[in-house]
Design an enzyme around this catalytic site. Structure first.
Site, PDB file in Angstrom:
ATOM      1  N   HIS A  75      -4.227  -4.225  -0.352  1.00  0.00           N
ATOM      2  CA  HIS A  75      -3.938  -4.842   0.944  1.00  0.00           C
ATOM      3  C   HIS A  75      -4.081  -6.363   0.831  1.00  0.00           C
ATOM      4  CE1 HIS A  75      -3.633  -1.291   3.517  1.00  0.00           C
ATOM      5  NE2 HIS A  75      -4.471  -0.746   2.660  1.00  0.00           N
ATOM      6  N   GLU A 105      -3.333  -8.571   2.947  1.00  0.00           N
ATOM      7  CA  GLU A 105      -3.768  -9.115   4.242  1.00  0.00           C
ATOM      8  C   GLU A 105      -5.266  -8.933   4.465  1.00  0.00           C
ATOM      9  OE1 GLU A 105      -3.286  -4.794   5.187  1.00  0.00           O
ATOM     10  OE2 GLU A 105      -2.382  -6.211   3.781  1.00  0.00           O
ATOM     11  N   CYS A 127       0.843  -1.194   0.000  1.00  0.00           N
ATOM     12  CA  CYS A 127       0.000   0.000   0.000  1.00  0.00           C
ATOM     13  C   CYS A 127       0.883   1.250   0.000  1.00  0.00           C
ATOM     14  CB  CYS A 127      -1.009  -0.023   1.144  1.00  0.00           C
ATOM     15  SG  CYS A 127      -2.343   1.185   0.910  1.00  0.00           S
TER      16      CYS A 127
END
Length: 190
Positions: A169, A171, A77
């Protein structure tokens, strides 16, 4: 060992959990000794480019990251954007590990680019929907591995030498995001 760079801005706990889930040994650190000992570095980030560079410089990490460029570094990011030469967000110099600039997203759609978007790529079969949240983007270049179409082309995964940038992202992108992060950690996409 993977060192997740803690410079005060970012989703570092989520990144560490994702790495642990993938079976990697990861530590959160801003210690020079840990960074030098790590096999791979991850530079996460959420927030404003200028604030992030100031935090990195305040901790004495800018020259360390620039001079440890022989190790794999994965920016996520804002961390991806920090790898570039310059950002229009704050008109500030980045780490200069990646050629190019960070510019405002110019699109007919709402900014920030927030939510799920499909990846498009000629280099990887990992072209699933992933979760974005950002108002600035890298310029399109030969180093783009995958991109998203958001009324404009937005580099989503970039690779240059041993540096990889992931704009979304991973995750927060479920199993698909974890698979992309795992591929980045195992050498990349090209």
């Amino acid at each position: 060992m993977i060192a997740v760079i803690d410079y005060g801005l970012g989703n570092i706990k989520n990144i560490q959990r994702a790495l642990n889930r993938l079976g990697f040994n990861a530590i959160l650190t801003d210690r020079v000794e840990d960074i030098e000992a790590a096999d791979t570095l991850i530079l996460p980030g959420v927030g404003h480019f200028k604030d992030a560079m100031q935090a990195i410089e305040k901790r004495g990490l800018k020259s360390i990251l620039q001079n440890i460029s022989h190790k794999p570094i994965i920016g996520i990011c804002l961390g991806m954007q920090l790898l570039y030469e310059h950002s229009a967000e704050g008109d500030v110099e980045g780490l200069q590990l990646f050629p190019g600039n960070i510019i405002p997203i110019q699109t007919p759609y709402p900014v920030p680019h927030l939510g799920w978007n499909n990846l498009i790529s000629n280099y990887t079969t990992l072209t699933q929907d992933v979760y974005f949240v950002h108002s600035y983007q890298a310029e399109m270049s030969d180093h783009v591995v995958a991109y998203a179409d958001y009324g404009t082309l937005i580099p989503a995964i970039v690779q240059y030498k041993n540096f990889i940038g992931i704009q979304f992202h991973p995750e927060k992108s479920g199993e698909d995001g974890l698979a992309i992060l795992n591929q980045a950690l195992k050498g990349g996409f090209l």
